[in-house]
Design a protein around this motif. Structure first.
Motif, PDB file in Angstrom:
ATOM      1  N   ALA A   1      39.589  34.581  53.183  1.00  0.00           N
ATOM      2  CA  ALA A   1      38.925  34.229  54.437  1.00  0.00           C
ATOM      3  C   ALA A   1      37.809  33.209  54.246  1.00  0.00           C
ATOM      4  O   ALA A   1      37.115  32.851  55.198  1.00  0.00           O
ATOM      5  CB  ALA A   1      38.372  35.494  55.097  1.00  0.00           C
ATOM      6  N   GLY A   2      37.617  32.749  53.000  1.00  0.00           N
ATOM      7  CA  GLY A   2      36.600  31.750  52.733  1.00  0.00           C
ATOM      8  C   GLY A   2      35.219  32.323  52.509  1.00  0.00           C
ATOM      9  O   GLY A   2      34.215  31.596  52.546  1.00  0.00           O
ATOM     10  N   ILE A   3      35.139  33.621  52.247  1.00  0.00           N
ATOM     11  CA  ILE A   3      33.856  34.285  52.000  1.00  0.00           C
ATOM     12  C   ILE A   3      33.592  34.298  50.494  1.00  0.00           C
ATOM     13  O   ILE A   3      34.478  34.636  49.694  1.00  0.00           O
ATOM     14  CB  ILE A   3      33.877  35.718  52.560  1.00  0.00           C
ATOM     15  CG1 ILE A   3      34.040  35.674  54.089  1.00  0.00           C
ATOM     16  CG2 ILE A   3      32.621  36.495  52.176  1.00  0.00           C
ATOM     17  CD1 ILE A   3      34.449  36.986  54.695  1.00  0.00           C
ATOM     18  N   HIS A   4      32.397  33.921  50.111  1.00  0.00           N
ATOM     19  CA  HIS A   4      32.026  33.947  48.697  1.00  0.00           C
ATOM     20  C   HIS A   4      31.900  35.398  48.215  1.00  0.00           C
ATOM     21  O   HIS A   4      31.394  36.261  48.941  1.00  0.00           O
ATOM     22  CB  HIS A   4      30.680  33.249  48.479  1.00  0.00           C
ATOM     23  CG  HIS A   4      30.669  31.812  48.892  1.00  0.00           C
ATOM     24  ND1 HIS A   4      31.283  30.825  48.161  1.00  0.00           N
ATOM     25  CD2 HIS A   4      30.101  31.199  49.968  1.00  0.00           C
ATOM     26  CE1 HIS A   4      31.101  29.662  48.753  1.00  0.00           C
ATOM     27  NE2 HIS A   4      30.384  29.855  49.850  1.00  0.00           N
ATOM     28  N   VAL A   5      32.343  35.651  46.996  1.00  0.00           N
ATOM     29  CA  VAL A   5      32.221  36.976  46.380  1.00  0.00           C
ATOM     30  C   VAL A   5      31.550  36.812  45.021  1.00  0.00           C
ATOM     31  O   VAL A   5      31.986  35.991  44.202  1.00  0.00           O
ATOM     32  CB  VAL A   5      33.597  37.655  46.208  1.00  0.00           C
ATOM     33  CG1 VAL A   5      33.448  38.947  45.393  1.00  0.00           C
ATOM     34  CG2 VAL A   5      34.231  37.946  47.564  1.00  0.00           C
ATOM     35  N   VAL A   6      30.481  37.565  44.794  1.00  0.00           N
ATOM     36  CA  VAL A   6      29.824  37.556  43.495  1.00  0.00           C
ATOM     37  C   VAL A   6      29.545  39.002  43.082  1.00  0.00           C
ATOM     38  O   VAL A   6      29.184  39.836  43.923  1.00  0.00           O
ATOM     39  CB  VAL A   6      28.510  36.744  43.531  1.00  0.00           C
ATOM     40  CG1 VAL A   6      27.484  37.366  44.461  1.00  0.00           C
ATOM     41  CG2 VAL A   6      27.929  36.576  42.129  1.00  0.00           C
ATOM     42  N   PHE A   7      29.763  39.306  41.836  1.00  0.00           N
ATOM     43  CA  PHE A   7      29.462  40.632  41.318  1.00  0.00           C
ATOM     44  C   PHE A   7      28.119  40.580  40.619  1.00  0.00           C
ATOM     45  O   PHE A   7      27.824  39.641  39.868  1.00  0.00           O
ATOM     46  CB  PHE A   7      30.576  41.121  40.394  1.00  0.00           C
ATOM     47  CG  PHE A   7      31.854  41.387  41.146  1.00  0.00           C
ATOM     48  CD1 PHE A   7      32.070  42.612  41.747  1.00  0.00           C
ATOM     49  CD2 PHE A   7      32.793  40.381  41.306  1.00  0.00           C
ATOM     50  CE1 PHE A   7      33.225  42.845  42.491  1.00  0.00           C
ATOM     51  CE2 PHE A   7      33.952  40.599  42.039  1.00  0.00           C
ATOM     52  CZ  PHE A   7      34.170  41.831  42.630  1.00  0.00           C
ATOM     53  N   VAL A   8      27.293  41.589  40.886  1.00  0.00           N
ATOM     54  CA  VAL A   8      25.917  41.633  40.385  1.00  0.00           C
ATOM     55  C   VAL A   8      25.774  42.955  39.640  1.00  0.00           C
ATOM     56  O   VAL A   8      25.697  44.022  40.255  1.00  0.00           O
ATOM     57  CB  VAL A   8      24.904  41.523  41.545  1.00  0.00           C
ATOM     58  CG1 VAL A   8      23.504  41.311  41.003  1.00  0.00           C
ATOM     59  CG2 VAL A   8      25.277  40.393  42.499  1.00  0.00           C
TER      60      VAL A   8
END
Length: 269
Positions: free
Chosen positions: A33-40
């Motif tokens: 969907a064009g959403i950024h995903v980052v794992f923290v």
């Protein structure tokens, strides 16, 4: 929802090191969907295999509670906020004065170093063939990302409550293990929220458009910073107190449930 920032252990990764299929599909749907995903995460780069193997994630990961930003695609460190050996030695001595039985280790960009006594039979698989040596012999010249202190016969919360104020001038202190008294220390004023805020700014994403998930004390600042901070219902009381929203428990694929609902709302809008 322009950026999803998620903790790993206890939030989307179980004790068996696995992510559920539903959770994987939810993250994939966000990316599509064009959403950024980052794992923290509190994990170092060498323990990111669940993201590679199960999700096929090849993006940026914020590691070691914000002290390190890592590119999974190229397996390179993008940025780091390092501890000075002299501060590690001083913090160790203060903690040892409070708890003589405490044992210590340090994460470095190159690997892991431990002092004598750190770990036990249960940790031998993780420690591998690492030889225990005093920090004064192993840390000079190393790039130190995280300092660790371990103690038995005390709760993680009690250990943290005593140590944190005593070493606050040297390191920032938190914990992420539900039942093991293992403290994680970084440079002062470094936590997940600091590095996540920098990453969001680089993407041009406002904090109001960040959806974050976490479950332990090391997630507190991140959950408080994000516009939509979800603590897992199965999480630590400190995380629940810091967040403005609550996700269903990990055992019920809580993160996936929230992402599915938010994606459906976006499609409807």
């Amino acid at each position: 929802m322009r950026l999803v920032a998620s903790d790993m252990d206890g939030t989307v990764v179980g004790h068996d090191g696995k992510m559920s299929g539903r959770t994987v599909r939810a993250f994939e749907a966000c990316i599509e969907a064009g959403i950024h995903v980052v794992f923290v995460t509190g994990r170092p780069p060498r323990w990111l295999h669940p993201l590679r193997d199960q999700l096929g994630h090849r993006g940026t990961v914020i590691c070691s509670n914000g002290a390190l930003t890592y590119d999974l695609a190229t397996e390179t460190v993008l940025s780091s906020k390092l501890l000075e050996p002299v501060d590690v030695y001083a913090a160790r001595d203060i903690i040892r004065g409070l708890f003589p039985a405490a044992t210590f280790a340090a994460e470095t960009i190159a690997g892991f170093t431990i002092e004598p006594g750190f770990g036990d039979a249960a940790a031998s698989e993780l420690l591998g063939d690492i030889t225990a040596q005093p920090f004064e012999e192993t840390l000079p010249g190393e790039e130190i990302v995280k300092f660790l202190a371990r103690l038995t016969d005390i709760s993680p919360d009690e250990f943290l409550a005593t140590v944190r104020p005593a070493v606050a001038h040297l390191v920032s202190t938190t914990h992420s293990a539900p039942s093991v008294a293992l403290l994680e220390m970084a440079r002062p004023n470094i936590d997940k929220s600091v590095t996540l805020a920098q990453y969001a700014a680089e993407l041009g994403v406002d904090r109001a458009d960040v959806v974050a998930f976490g479950d332990m004390p090391n997630d507190v600042q991140m959950l408080g910073w994000a516009g939509h901070g979800y603590a897992m219902a199965s999480g630590h009381p400190d995380a629940l107190a810091a967040a403005n929203l609550v996700a269903p428990p990990f055992e019920e694929d809580g993160v996936a449930q929230i992402l599915e609902e938010r994606l459906a709302a976006l499609r409807t809008a």
